[in-house]
Scaffold this active site. Sequence first.
Site, PDB file in Angstrom:
ATOM      1  N   LYS A 112       0.832  -1.196   0.000  1.00  0.00           N
ATOM      2  CA  LYS A 112       0.000   0.000   0.000  1.00  0.00           C
ATOM      3  C   LYS A 112       0.879   1.263   0.000  1.00  0.00           C
ATOM      4  O   LYS A 112       2.098   1.179   0.210  1.00  0.00           O
ATOM      5  CB  LYS A 112      -0.941  -0.057   1.213  1.00  0.00           C
ATOM      6  CG  LYS A 112      -1.927  -1.245   1.155  1.00  0.00           C
ATOM      7  CD  LYS A 112      -2.780  -1.319   2.411  1.00  0.00           C
ATOM      8  CE  LYS A 112      -3.779  -2.455   2.344  1.00  0.00           C
ATOM      9  NZ  LYS A 112      -4.579  -2.581   3.597  1.00  0.00           N
ATOM     10  N   TYR A 119     -12.007  -2.812  -3.577  1.00  0.00           N
ATOM     11  CA  TYR A 119     -12.552  -2.991  -2.217  1.00  0.00           C
ATOM     12  C   TYR A 119     -14.083  -3.006  -2.213  1.00  0.00           C
ATOM     13  O   TYR A 119     -14.688  -2.679  -1.193  1.00  0.00           O
ATOM     14  CB  TYR A 119     -12.023  -1.897  -1.301  1.00  0.00           C
ATOM     15  CG  TYR A 119     -10.616  -2.167  -0.778  1.00  0.00           C
ATOM     16  CD1 TYR A 119     -10.335  -3.305  -0.018  1.00  0.00           C
ATOM     17  CD2 TYR A 119      -9.568  -1.282  -1.020  1.00  0.00           C
ATOM     18  CE1 TYR A 119      -9.061  -3.566   0.468  1.00  0.00           C
ATOM     19  CE2 TYR A 119      -8.283  -1.533  -0.532  1.00  0.00           C
ATOM     20  CZ  TYR A 119      -8.043  -2.677   0.213  1.00  0.00           C
ATOM     21  OH  TYR A 119      -6.777  -2.932   0.702  1.00  0.00           O
ATOM     22  N   PHE A 145     -15.414   2.583   7.333  1.00  0.00           N
ATOM     23  CA  PHE A 145     -14.048   3.008   6.995  1.00  0.00           C
ATOM     24  C   PHE A 145     -13.777   2.997   5.492  1.00  0.00           C
ATOM     25  O   PHE A 145     -12.659   3.299   5.062  1.00  0.00           O
ATOM     26  CB  PHE A 145     -13.013   2.120   7.722  1.00  0.00           C
ATOM     27  CG  PHE A 145     -13.124   0.642   7.460  1.00  0.00           C
ATOM     28  CD1 PHE A 145     -12.560   0.075   6.316  1.00  0.00           C
ATOM     29  CD2 PHE A 145     -13.785  -0.188   8.350  1.00  0.00           C
ATOM     30  CE1 PHE A 145     -12.651  -1.286   6.060  1.00  0.00           C
ATOM     31  CE2 PHE A 145     -13.877  -1.567   8.106  1.00  0.00           C
ATOM     32  CZ  PHE A 145     -13.307  -2.106   6.957  1.00  0.00           C
ATOM     33  N   ARG A 188      -1.030 -14.681   3.867  1.00  0.00           N
ATOM     34  CA  ARG A 188      -1.745 -13.961   4.932  1.00  0.00           C
ATOM     35  C   ARG A 188      -1.016 -14.110   6.268  1.00  0.00           C
ATOM     36  O   ARG A 188      -1.009 -13.192   7.084  1.00  0.00           O
ATOM     37  CB  ARG A 188      -3.171 -14.498   5.063  1.00  0.00           C
ATOM     38  CG  ARG A 188      -4.026 -14.314   3.827  1.00  0.00           C
ATOM     39  CD  ARG A 188      -4.716 -12.999   3.742  1.00  0.00           C
ATOM     40  NE  ARG A 188      -5.733 -12.811   4.759  1.00  0.00           N
ATOM     41  CZ  ARG A 188      -6.538 -11.749   4.810  1.00  0.00           C
ATOM     42  NH1 ARG A 188      -6.405 -10.776   3.911  1.00  0.00           N
ATOM     43  NH2 ARG A 188      -7.446 -11.622   5.742  1.00  0.00           N
ATOM     44  N   THR A 234      -5.018  -8.224  10.408  1.00  0.00           N
ATOM     45  CA  THR A 234      -5.402  -6.945   9.793  1.00  0.00           C
ATOM     46  C   THR A 234      -5.027  -5.747  10.667  1.00  0.00           C
ATOM     47  O   THR A 234      -4.483  -4.763  10.176  1.00  0.00           O
ATOM     48  CB  THR A 234      -6.924  -6.932   9.535  1.00  0.00           C
ATOM     49  OG1 THR A 234      -7.255  -8.060   8.729  1.00  0.00           O
ATOM     50  CG2 THR A 234      -7.358  -5.659   8.841  1.00  0.00           C
ATOM     51  N   ARG A 273       3.056  -6.827   9.215  1.00  0.00           N
ATOM     52  CA  ARG A 273       2.324  -5.787   9.958  1.00  0.00           C
ATOM     53  C   ARG A 273       2.781  -5.732  11.415  1.00  0.00           C
ATOM     54  O   ARG A 273       2.851  -4.666  12.020  1.00  0.00           O
ATOM     55  CB  ARG A 273       0.824  -6.049   9.864  1.00  0.00           C
ATOM     56  CG  ARG A 273       0.248  -5.751   8.478  1.00  0.00           C
ATOM     57  CD  ARG A 273      -1.170  -6.276   8.363  1.00  0.00           C
ATOM     58  NE  ARG A 273      -1.835  -5.918   7.121  1.00  0.00           N
ATOM     59  CZ  ARG A 273      -2.898  -6.546   6.650  1.00  0.00           C
ATOM     60  NH1 ARG A 273      -3.418  -7.587   7.321  1.00  0.00           N
ATOM     61  NH2 ARG A 273      -3.459  -6.166   5.522  1.00  0.00           N
ATOM     62  N   ASN A 319      -1.764  -0.108   7.353  1.00  0.00           N
ATOM     63  CA  ASN A 319      -1.221  -1.454   7.640  1.00  0.00           C
ATOM     64  C   ASN A 319      -0.395  -2.047   6.485  1.00  0.00           C
ATOM     65  O   ASN A 319      -0.245  -3.256   6.364  1.00  0.00           O
ATOM     66  CB  ASN A 319      -2.324  -2.397   8.131  1.00  0.00           C
ATOM     67  CG  ASN A 319      -3.386  -2.660   7.091  1.00  0.00           C
ATOM     68  OD1 ASN A 319      -3.352  -2.082   6.002  1.00  0.00           O
ATOM     69  ND2 ASN A 319      -4.323  -3.535   7.412  1.00  0.00           N
ATOM     70  N   HIS A 331      -1.617  -5.524   1.456  1.00  0.00           N
ATOM     71  CA  HIS A 331      -2.846  -6.310   1.243  1.00  0.00           C
ATOM     72  C   HIS A 331      -2.474  -7.667   0.675  1.00  0.00           C
ATOM     73  O   HIS A 331      -1.572  -7.771  -0.151  1.00  0.00           O
ATOM     74  CB  HIS A 331      -3.751  -5.595   0.225  1.00  0.00           C
ATOM     75  CG  HIS A 331      -4.768  -6.500  -0.405  1.00  0.00           C
ATOM     76  ND1 HIS A 331      -5.955  -6.819   0.205  1.00  0.00           N
ATOM     77  CD2 HIS A 331      -4.751  -7.196  -1.569  1.00  0.00           C
ATOM     78  CE1 HIS A 331      -6.631  -7.667  -0.575  1.00  0.00           C
ATOM     79  NE2 HIS A 331      -5.929  -7.903  -1.669  1.00  0.00           N
ATOM     80  N   GLU A 340      -8.861 -10.719  -8.098  1.00  0.00           N
ATOM     81  CA  GLU A 340      -7.963  -9.568  -7.927  1.00  0.00           C
ATOM     82  C   GLU A 340      -6.837  -9.585  -8.974  1.00  0.00           C
ATOM     83  O   GLU A 340      -6.468  -8.538  -9.509  1.00  0.00           O
ATOM     84  CB  GLU A 340      -7.405  -9.542  -6.510  1.00  0.00           C
ATOM     85  CG  GLU A 340      -8.493  -9.199  -5.487  1.00  0.00           C
ATOM     86  CD  GLU A 340      -8.077  -9.384  -4.034  1.00  0.00           C
ATOM     87  OE1 GLU A 340      -6.906  -9.744  -3.777  1.00  0.00           O
ATOM     88  OE2 GLU A 340      -8.929  -9.177  -3.150  1.00  0.00           O
TER      89      GLU A 340
HETATM   90  P1  RTP Z   1      -6.506  -6.380   3.105  1.00  0.00           P
HETATM   91  O1  RTP Z   1      -7.771  -6.666   2.320  1.00  0.00           O
HETATM   92  O2  RTP Z   1      -5.995  -4.982   2.929  1.00  0.00           O
HETATM   93  O3  RTP Z   1      -5.469  -7.440   2.940  1.00  0.00           O
HETATM   94  O4  RTP Z   1      -6.900  -6.447   4.623  1.00  0.00           O
HETATM   95  P2  RTP Z   1      -7.689  -7.563   5.375  1.00  0.00           P
HETATM   96  O5  RTP Z   1      -8.277  -8.579   4.452  1.00  0.00           O
HETATM   97  O6  RTP Z   1      -6.744  -8.051   6.426  1.00  0.00           O
HETATM   98  O7  RTP Z   1      -8.836  -6.686   6.034  1.00  0.00           O
HETATM   99  P3  RTP Z   1     -10.237  -6.230   5.459  1.00  0.00           P
HETATM  100  O8  RTP Z   1     -11.254  -6.470   6.518  1.00  0.00           O
HETATM  101  O9  RTP Z   1     -10.503  -6.775   4.083  1.00  0.00           O
HETATM  102  O10 RTP Z   1     -10.017  -4.673   5.375  1.00  0.00           O
HETATM  103  C1  RTP Z   1      -9.346  -4.114   4.279  1.00  0.00           C
HETATM  104  C2  RTP Z   1      -8.512  -2.968   4.754  1.00  0.00           C
HETATM  105  O11 RTP Z   1      -9.349  -1.932   5.263  1.00  0.00           O
HETATM  106  C3  RTP Z   1      -8.681  -1.248   6.290  1.00  0.00           C
HETATM  107  N1  RTP Z   1      -9.477  -1.310   7.506  1.00  0.00           N
HETATM  108  N2  RTP Z   1      -9.669  -0.282   8.274  1.00  0.00           N
HETATM  109  N3  RTP Z   1     -10.546   1.435  10.339  1.00  0.00           N
HETATM  110  C4  RTP Z   1     -10.875   0.156  10.374  1.00  0.00           C
HETATM  111  O12 RTP Z   1     -11.528  -0.311  11.280  1.00  0.00           O
HETATM  112  C5  RTP Z   1     -10.427  -0.695   9.290  1.00  0.00           C
HETATM  113  N4  RTP Z   1     -10.699  -1.971   9.155  1.00  0.00           N
HETATM  114  C6  RTP Z   1     -10.084  -2.362   8.011  1.00  0.00           C
HETATM  115  C7  RTP Z   1      -7.337  -1.906   6.487  1.00  0.00           C
HETATM  116  O13 RTP Z   1      -6.355  -1.198   5.723  1.00  0.00           O
HETATM  117  C8  RTP Z   1      -7.560  -3.286   5.913  1.00  0.00           C
HETATM  118  O14 RTP Z   1      -6.355  -3.875   5.507  1.00  0.00           O
END
Ligand code: RTP
Length: 148
Positions: A9, A49, A57, A85, A91, A102, A112, A115, A126
């Site tokens: 990112k 996304y 968010f 992962r 996350t 992370r 973070n 991705h 993707e």
């Molecule tokens: P990613 O898709 O980026 O690999 O992350 P992930 O699966 O671990 O998490 P996901 O739930 O899909 O969330 C995507 C990205 O959104 C941001 N986020 N912010 N402020 C918040 O509570 C929050 N929760 C998620 C993070 O950048 C996360 O990686």
Amino acid sequence: MEQTFIMIKPDGVQRGLVGEIISRFEKKGFYLKAMKLITVERAFAEKHYEDLSSKPFFAGLVEYIISGPVVAMVWEGKNVVLTGRKIIGATNPAESAPGTIRGDYAIMVGRNIIHGSDAVESARKEIALWFPEGVSEWQSSAHSWIYE
Ligand code: RTP
């Protein structure tokens, strides 16, 4: 063999962590199959996304992803989606174990660094979105030293 989509990112690029992150995937034994530095437009980030569009968010997440260049990659190997992962970590960096990307380099969930696809099917989607031109077919000469 299984492939996953990994994106460094904007914060990871700005902080000079590209080489460190690539190194971790390379040293594990995964094969780099595609890579590009790209600044994406809002509509593209929203598409990537789209499953999170109802989250509070979402707007901030899109702003973050379009705020600078990202490094988009495809990595290949046995169980690379799940293992990728694990290399990335939880996350929320407050919960990511030390030794994960992370866990070692991030503090906030909204900064973070990286991705990684969460399932083989989302990886396929993707990769098609980020690399419509396709990925490399190269084969590593180290293959038999990594796989029995
Ligand atoms: P990613 O898709 O980026 O690999 O992350 P992930 O699966 O671990 O998490 P996901 O739930 O899909 O969330 C995507 C990205 O959104 C941001 N986020 N912010 N402020 C918040 O509570 C929050 N929760 C998620 C993070 O950048 C996360 O990686």
